[in-house]
Design an enzyme around this catalytic site. Structure first.
Site, PDB file in Angstrom:
ATOM      1  N   CYS A 194       0.780  -1.351  -0.078  1.00 19.96           N
ATOM      2  CA  CYS A 194       0.110  -0.001   0.048  1.00 19.96           C
ATOM      3  C   CYS A 194       0.837   1.191   0.116  1.00 19.96           C
ATOM      4  O   CYS A 194       2.248   1.222  -0.054  1.00 19.96           O
ATOM      5  CB  CYS A 194      -0.780  -0.013   1.125  1.00 19.96           C
ATOM      6  SG  CYS A 194      -1.883  -1.669   1.544  1.00 19.96           S
TER       7      CYS A 194
ATOM      8  N   LEU B  37      -3.641  -1.768  -1.756  1.00 19.04           N
ATOM      9  CA  LEU B  37      -3.565  -2.781  -2.734  1.00 19.04           C
ATOM     10  C   LEU B  37      -3.810  -4.065  -1.953  1.00 19.04           C
ATOM     11  O   LEU B  37      -3.178  -4.353  -0.954  1.00 19.04           O
ATOM     12  CB  LEU B  37      -2.159  -2.933  -3.205  1.00 19.04           C
ATOM     13  CG  LEU B  37      -1.758  -4.080  -4.251  1.00 19.04           C
ATOM     14  CD1 LEU B  37      -2.611  -3.998  -5.421  1.00 19.04           C
ATOM     15  CD2 LEU B  37      -0.402  -4.208  -4.573  1.00 19.04           C
TER      16      LEU B  37
ATOM     17  N   VAL C  37      -4.058  -7.759  -0.750  1.00 15.45           N
ATOM     18  CA  VAL C  37      -3.347  -8.972  -0.991  1.00 15.45           C
ATOM     19  C   VAL C  37      -3.922  -9.805   0.034  1.00 15.45           C
ATOM     20  O   VAL C  37      -4.135 -11.081  -0.382  1.00 15.45           O
ATOM     21  CB  VAL C  37      -1.850  -8.667  -0.797  1.00 15.45           C
ATOM     22  CG1 VAL C  37      -1.229 -10.076  -0.570  1.00 15.45           C
ATOM     23  CG2 VAL C  37      -1.545  -7.827  -1.834  1.00 15.45           C
TER      24      VAL C  37
ATOM     25  N   ASN D 229       1.865  -0.518   5.426  1.00 17.62           N
ATOM     26  CA  ASN D 229       2.125  -0.720   4.305  1.00 17.62           C
ATOM     27  C   ASN D 229       3.228  -1.932   4.347  1.00 17.62           C
ATOM     28  O   ASN D 229       4.129  -1.787   5.273  1.00 17.62           O
ATOM     29  CB  ASN D 229       2.946   0.339   3.503  1.00 17.62           C
ATOM     30  CG  ASN D 229       3.597  -0.215   2.201  1.00 17.62           C
ATOM     31  OD1 ASN D 229       3.202  -1.116   1.549  1.00 17.62           O
ATOM     32  ND2 ASN D 229       4.614   0.366   1.783  1.00 17.62           N
ATOM     33  N   GLY D 230       2.752  -3.079   3.846  1.00 16.44           N
ATOM     34  CA  GLY D 230       3.628  -4.260   4.170  1.00 16.44           C
ATOM     35  C   GLY D 230       2.881  -5.712   4.134  1.00 16.44           C
ATOM     36  O   GLY D 230       1.657  -5.676   4.113  1.00 16.44           O
TER      37      GLY D 230
ATOM     38  N   ASP E 246      -3.338  -9.211   8.090  1.00 18.53           N
ATOM     39  CA  ASP E 246      -2.355  -9.076   9.100  1.00 18.53           C
ATOM     40  C   ASP E 246      -2.134  -7.464   9.796  1.00 18.53           C
ATOM     41  O   ASP E 246      -1.503  -7.398  10.884  1.00 18.53           O
ATOM     42  CB  ASP E 246      -0.729  -8.981   8.441  1.00 18.53           C
ATOM     43  CG  ASP E 246      -0.532  -8.463   7.164  1.00 18.53           C
ATOM     44  OD1 ASP E 246      -1.538  -7.781   6.573  1.00 18.53           O
ATOM     45  OD2 ASP E 246       0.469  -8.203   6.872  1.00 18.53           O
TER      46      ASP E 246
ATOM     47  N   SER F  20      10.875 -12.266  -5.815  1.00 25.53           N
ATOM     48  CA  SER F  20      12.308 -11.804  -6.539  1.00 25.53           C
ATOM     49  C   SER F  20      13.324 -12.445  -5.730  1.00 25.53           C
ATOM     50  O   SER F  20      13.379 -12.634  -4.823  1.00 25.53           O
ATOM     51  CB  SER F  20      12.261 -10.208  -6.879  1.00 25.53           C
ATOM     52  OG  SER F  20      13.548  -9.783  -7.083  1.00 25.53           O
ATOM     53  N   GLY F  21      14.380 -12.692  -6.638  1.00 23.97           N
ATOM     54  CA  GLY F  21      15.921 -13.181  -5.954  1.00 23.97           C
ATOM     55  C   GLY F  21      16.723 -12.036  -5.451  1.00 23.97           C
ATOM     56  O   GLY F  21      17.912 -12.266  -5.055  1.00 23.97           O
TER      57      GLY F  21
END
Length: 619
Positions: free
Chosen positions: A2, A51, A53, A80-81, A105, A380-381
Site C-alpha cells: 500500500c 492494494l 493482498v 504498508n507491508g 495481518d 524476486s531473487g
C-alpha cells in the site's frame, strides 16, 4: 502492499486538513488502487491507499483500536507491508485476550502494538513501513522493516512532522518546497549509492532500515531494533559448510513458503540466474503452487546476437522454467516501446528522482506492468548477491584493494561505471561539490560503524566490510528501485533473501563458506543443488540485461537531439558542456560497457525530472 501518508501538528491541523490529506494520498494512488481512507484527530491525520493482498473484503485503513471503556479511538494505524508470521502472532495475541474482526495481518500489527508497544516490532517477520498514532499519548511512531524493503520518508519542521511512502506525497503538502541543496545534488550525481537515512530533497529524510522513530511534543527520538553493522561485527562463525548449507536450505524453504501466502494470484521473476531460479524452484515445489507463474524480461535484437546478455538470460530462464515446471512468460520489449519518452517519464516519476540507469529501469517498469496483468504478487531473487558476496567486485583485486566503495573503484568489476558517472558532470559543479572529498568522508563514516575483531585475517576483514557496504549502500538502492517500479504498477514484490533470519545466518559466515567449492555463492548453490538443472546451478553471475538492439540507441539519439535543442532549466548547470552539444550526442549515446548508452540515458533522466518536478537547485 500500500501507500501511507499523513502528518502530525501539535499546534493543530487547520481547517483544510482533510482536503490536503486527500491530495497527498492521491499522489500514491498507484501504490494502492483498490481503496483509500483518511482519518483525522485534533493533531494527527493518517491517510492510506490500499492494494488488497490479504483479507480482500476487509482490512480497510487507517485502522483504529478503541478504548473499551470509552469507545474513543486509542490507536490509529496506517500500514504498508506484509507480516509473514502474522498467523503465529495472531494466535499468541488471541491467547492474551485480543479479539479479531478480520483475517489479515493489519489488525495483528495493531493488536501487537497495543500489547507490546514499540517492542512488538522485534517479533515481526516481514516487509513493512507503518505509522501508529497514540491518541492519549499524542505520539506518532514511524517504523520500517529490517532491511528497508518498504520505503518511508518524513519531513520535520519543529512541531510538525509529515510522512509518506514516497517523497511525492510529502512534496504535495503546501508547506513543503521542492528544493535541492548541495547535499541533495551530491546524492543525485552519485547514483551508485543510497546514503542511509538521506534523501536528495531538502528537508526530507528517510526512516532507516530497522528503525523506530517517535515524534511527540518533546520532539523526535529514534532507536534501532536491528542493525546490519552490529550483525557484521559479530564474531565469525566456525567454518561448518554442511551446517551452513542445511540451515540456509531450511530458512529458504520456510521463508518462501511464508511469502507465497496471498489471497491473490502470485508469481516469480525468473531471469535464469541462480537466485531467481532458486526462489522459483522452491515456490514451484510447494503443494499449492504447482505450475507457479514466472516472468522474465527480454529484448528484440535487430543484430540477432546469440551472445548478448538478454539472449543468454532467455536460454537459461527457459531451461530453469522447463525444469521447475513453471508457467513461464518471456516479456519481449522492442526498441520503440523501450525508447518511448512517456515510459522514461513514468520511470522517473515512479522514482521521484533522475537516479537510475535508463533502459535497465524502463525495462523493469515494463516487466512489472506486464506481470501485473497476470499476478498481484511476485517473488524476486534480489539481495542474494549482497549478503553472499556474489558480485565481481567482491573478488576482483582492484575492487577489493580500493580505498572506497568496491563497486566504485577505478577498475573493471563494475564496468568503470562510477568513472563514467563523474565524466558526465560539469567540472565546475564537481569542484564546488567537492565530490571526491564527500565520497571519501562517507566511506570512512561507513567503515567507522563497524567494530570488527582486530584479529580477523585481512582478507576476511575486507570481505566482512564489503558485505556491510553492499547491504547498507548498494542493496538499499536496488530495493528502492524494485519497490518504486513495481508499485508504480500496483505490483507487490517480495524478496525472500531479505528475510532477516537469512541475513543473520549468512553475514557472519566466512568468505570460504560463501565461496564454497571455489564458486561465488557456493553455499547457496549447495543448498539448492537438487532443485535446479546443472546449467543454471553452475551459471556465473550475470548483470541485469540491457537492450542490445542498435535501433534503441538510434532512437535515444533522436530523443537527445530534441531535448538538447530546448533543454529544461538547470540541465546545463549539471552536465559537462561537451555532452550537451547536439553534434556530439551520437558518441555520448553509443552502446558500450556494463550499462549501454549510459551518458545519454543520464541526461535524458535529468531532463525528464527537471521538467516534471521543476526543483529549485541551490548548491
Amino acid at each position: 502492499m500500500c501507500g501511507i501518508a499523513g502528518w502530525v501538528d501539535h499546534s493543530g491541523l487547520g481547517p483544510d486538513a482533510r482536503a490536503v490529506a486527500e491530495k497527498i494520498n492521491d499522489e500514491q494512488t498507484h501504490r494502492g488502487p483498490d481503496g483509500s481512507g483518511v482519518w483525522l484527530a485534533d493533531h494527527a491525520v493518517l491517510a492510506h491507499r490500499r492494494l488488497s493482498v490479504l483479507d480482500i473484503e476487509h482490512g480497510a485503513q487507517p485502522m483504529l483500536l478503541h478504548d473499551p471503556a470509552t469507545n474513543e479511538a486509542r490507536l490509529a494505524l496506517s500500514y504498508n507491508g506484509e507480516l509473514y508470521n502474522y498467523r503465529e502472532l495472531r494466535a499468541e495475541l488471541a491467547s492474551r485476550g485480543h479479539r479479531f474482526r478480520t483475517t489479515g495481518d493489519t489488525e495483528v500489527v495493531l493488536a501487537a502494538w497495543a500489547e507490546w508497544g514499540a517492542g512488538a516490532v522485534e517479533r515481526f517477520n516481514g516487509i513493512f513501513a507503518f505509522a501508529v498514532w497514540d491518541e492519549p499519548a499524542q505520539t506518532l511512531w514511524l517504523v520500517r522493516d529490517h532491511l528497508g524493503v518498504k520505503p518511508l520518508h518524513y519531513h520535520h519542521d519543529g512541531g510538525r512532522l509529515i510522512f509518506g511512502s514516497e517523497a511525492k506525497s510529502i512534496l504535495a503538502h503546501p508547506e513543503v518546497r521542492t528544493e535541492i541543496d548541495a547535499d541533495g545534488l551530491r546524492q543525485l550525481v552519485l547514483p551508485l549509492l543510497k546514503f542511509p537515512g538521506a534523501n536528495p530533497y531538502r528537508g526530507i529524510a528517510e526512516v532507516l532500515p530497522g528503525q523506530v522513530l517517535e515524534f511527540s511534543r518533546r520532539g523526535v527520538r529514534t532507536t534501532r531494533y536491528w542493525d546490519i553493522a552490529t550483525l557484521v561485527s559479530r564474531p565469525a562463525e566456525p567454518d561448518d559448510l554442511a551446517g551452513a548449507v542445511a540451515r540456509l536450505r531450511e530458512l529458504l524453504h520456510d521463508t518462501v513458503t511464508r511469502q507465497t501466502i496471498a489471497d491473490v494470484p502470485l508469481g516469480t521473476f525468473l531471469s535464469g540466474g541462480l537466485d531467481s531460479s532458486a526462489v522459483t524452484a522452491i515456490a514451484g515445489g510447494l503443494p499449492d503452487r504447482r505450475g507457479v507463474s514466472s516472468f522474465s524480461v527480454d529484448f528484440s535484437d535487430a543484430a540477432g546476437s546469440p551472445d548478448s546478455r538478454s539472449a543468454q538470460d532467455r536460454r537459461f530462464a527457459r531451461e530453469a522454467a522447463d525444469h521447475i515446471g513453471s508457467r513461464h512468460t518471456n516479456v519481449v520489449l522492442d526498441a520503440t516501446r523501450l525508447a518511448d519518452s512517456a515510459v522514461r517519464d513514468a520511470t522517473v516519476r515512479a522514482r521521484d528522482l533522475p537516479n537510475g540507469f535508463g533502459d535497465l529501469d524502463m525495462s523493469l517498469l515494463l516487466l512489472c506492468q506486464e506481470a501485473r496483468r497476470h499476478v498481484t504478487v511476485a517473488l524476486s531473487g534480489e539481495a542474494a548477491d549482497e549478503i553472499l558476496g556474489g558480485y565481481l567486485w567482491f573478488h576482483e583485486p582492484t575492487a577489493v584493494a580500493a580505498d572506497t566503495f568496491p563497486w566504485m573503484a577505478d577498475g573493471p568489476a563494475h564496468g568503470y561505471l562510477h568513472q563514467r558517472v563523474l565524466s558526465t558532470i560539469d567540472p565546475d559543479l564537481r569542484q564546488r561539490l567537492r565530490l571526491d572529498e564527500y565520497l571519501a568522508d562517507e566511506y570512512a563514516t561507513a567503515l567507522g560503524r563497524l567494530d570488527l575483531d582486530p584479529a580477523l585475517d585481512p582478507a576476511e576483514r575486507r570481505h566482512r566490510e564489503t558485505v556491510y557496504l553492499a547491504v547498507s549502500y548498494f542493496l538499499t538502492m536496488l530495493l528502492d528501485r524494485n519497490d518504486r517500479l513495481s508499485m508504480a504498477n500496483g505490483l507487490e514484490v517480495r524478496v525472500p533473501f531479505c528475510d532477516h533470519r537469512i541475513v543473520e545466518h549468512v553475514v557472519t559466515l566466512s568468505r570460504h563458506v560463501h565461496n564454497a567449492g571455489g564458486r561465488e555463492k557456493g553455499v547457496l548453490r549447495d543448498a539448492v543443488a537438487d532443485q535446479l538443472p546443472p546449467g543454471v546451478l553452475n551459471r556465473k553471475k550475470s548483470p541485469y540485461p540491457t537492450s542490445p538492439d542498435p535501433e534503441y540507441s538510434r532512437r535515444l539519439v533522436e530523443h537527445l537531439t530534441r531535448v538538447l535543442h530546448d533543454p529544461p532549466a538547470g540541465l546545463r548547470d549539471i552536465f559537462a558542456a561537451p555532452l550537451l552539444d547536439p553534434a556530439r550526442i551520437t558518441e555520448a549515446a553509443r552502446s558500450h560497457g556494463l550499462v549501454s548508452n549510459f551518458e545519454g540515458e543520464v541526461i535524458l533522466n535529468f531532463a525528464s525530472w527537471l521538467r516534471q518536478y521543476s526543483p529549485q537547485l541551490t548548491d
